[in-house]
Design a protein around this motif. Sequence first.
Motif, PDB file in Angstrom:
ATOM      1  N   TYR A   1      -2.817   3.692  -3.688  1.00 43.77           N
ATOM      2  CA  TYR A   1      -2.876   2.456  -4.454  1.00 43.77           C
ATOM      3  C   TYR A   1      -2.720   1.230  -3.691  1.00 43.77           C
ATOM      4  CZ  TYR A   1       2.409   2.714  -3.826  1.00 43.77           C
ATOM      5  OH  TYR A   1       3.373   2.648  -3.234  1.00 43.77           O
ATOM      6  N   SER A   2      -3.198   0.273  -3.956  1.00 42.50           N
ATOM      7  CA  SER A   2      -2.583  -1.236  -3.216  1.00 42.50           C
ATOM      8  C   SER A   2      -2.661  -2.317  -4.057  1.00 42.50           C
ATOM      9  CB  SER A   2      -4.170  -1.150  -2.546  1.00 42.50           C
ATOM     10  OG  SER A   2      -3.456  -2.776  -1.931  1.00 42.50           O
ATOM     11  N   LEU A   3      -1.621  -3.050  -4.593  1.00 42.00           N
ATOM     12  CA  LEU A   3      -1.101  -4.112  -4.229  1.00 42.00           C
ATOM     13  C   LEU A   3      -1.571  -5.491  -4.270  1.00 42.00           C
ATOM     14  CD1 LEU A   3       2.165  -2.901  -7.098  1.00 42.00           C
ATOM     15  CD2 LEU A   3      -0.255  -3.392  -8.030  1.00 42.00           C
TER      16      LEU A   3
ATOM     17  N   ASN B   1       0.854  -1.201  -0.528  1.00 40.73           N
ATOM     18  CA  ASN B   1       0.023   0.299  -0.216  1.00 40.73           C
ATOM     19  C   ASN B   1       0.666   1.168   0.151  1.00 40.73           C
ATOM     20  OD1 ASN B   1      -2.926  -1.708   0.267  1.00 40.73           O
ATOM     21  ND2 ASN B   1      -1.944  -1.892   2.645  1.00 40.73           N
TER      22      ASN B   1
END
Lengths: 218, 222
Positions: A68-70, A60
């Motif tokens: 954003y977040s992956l 994050n």
Amino acid sequence: MINYLKLNKLLYILAFLWVIGSLMSCAGGRLKINNLSSFTAQHSIQRNELEKVIYTCQINGGYLWKKYSLSGLLLIKKMDDESSRVVFQNEMGMTFFDFEWDSLHQFKVLSIIDKMNHEALIKTLKKDFEVLLRLYPAIQLENLKSDGSYIMLNLPKGKAVYTLLPQNYLQNVFIVDDANKKIVSFLATPFQNNSVPSSMTIQHHKANFDIHLKQLHQ
Amino acid sequence: MTLLIFLTLHFIDIEYIMKYGLGLCLVVKMMLSNSFDMHAQNLNEVFAQQMHKTTSVTSQFKQTKNMKLLKEKITSTGIFYYKKDNKVRIEYQHPYNYLVVLNNGQMYIKDNFGKVNQINTKNSQLLKAVNSIMIDCMNGNILNNKEFNASTTQTDKQYLVHLVPVSAEMKKMYNNIDVVFDKKALHVVQVKMAEISGDETLMEYFDTKTNTAVDDKLFKIK
């Protein structure tokens, strides 16, 4: 007109306070450590000996109002030739990156998607994994210092500080600058010196992004 | 450096969503196309007819990521749902929880940590493109997708569709994608995605049911 100017000034002040607040919230603070004495044999750092670990992983971050977040799986594997691999892929199997450290701990990017292929990001991730897995050249491990509560070693830039627990366990780990200001905090569950934590949050105080790891048991 | 890392990861996110969207399209296409005519000229017609008949699909799936160089396999299982129109739910249940819901241009993702991401696919050119491909999946035009060249073979029990990427974007990711249909049931039973790196992702579908009652709540974007 006067009201407009006042409003404008107020907005500037609010924006300034917000920026200051954001910067303060990103700061990691200073790590309070005493003058560490020379390394003694009873306080050592061992490399991760586990053959394989799989974490669910979430990254994050944000910049100003954008966030954003992956998420995906992070595989850490020790190969037969004594090299180490760290692979991050999404839940549906697409590989984001594949990093290798050979038996002499020389780092190599085997694959990385174009959008992650930036030197600053790769350097940050490389350093994180080297600290997490203790992938240090022997010469670095010969220069450890400890006071019984922390164990510290010099990195090419800054220092890595490991929190010592009884019975050869480690817990939180920090990368600090020369003034002991935290650059990265690894907030981990206690783990054996030759192993890795079952869960952990890696906070990058200057880069303002964090990585969450939770060990996966298949 | 902070800015660089932000920018890098910000665009990764868009890239990720885009590629993920394309991957989802393939899955949707595969799950819906439960009939296959080996004559290319009739394929779109048959596909479109079948779309008209299919109101819902439910299937169990098993995903195996085979990392050849690492000699490692990672397996996960879950349930796939589709409901007409434009509603898809992919629910990974073991060994991690991961949920993706697509509903009329909105994408909802909930990861293993419980973090939710909701994206309006209409807010960017890239996502608009993904959305249009998704619609193509629904209306049967996906077989006209210019991202792949398709060839077909068959055995006594199965049809195989061999897809080779055409676009530079897809070529960076995949060597080819193979889709296997059961001839009798006309269901997709297997999808194998061969990556450039040599790794493969195998999706196996079983217990597939079509046109059963599927609750709208499963596709609710919260």
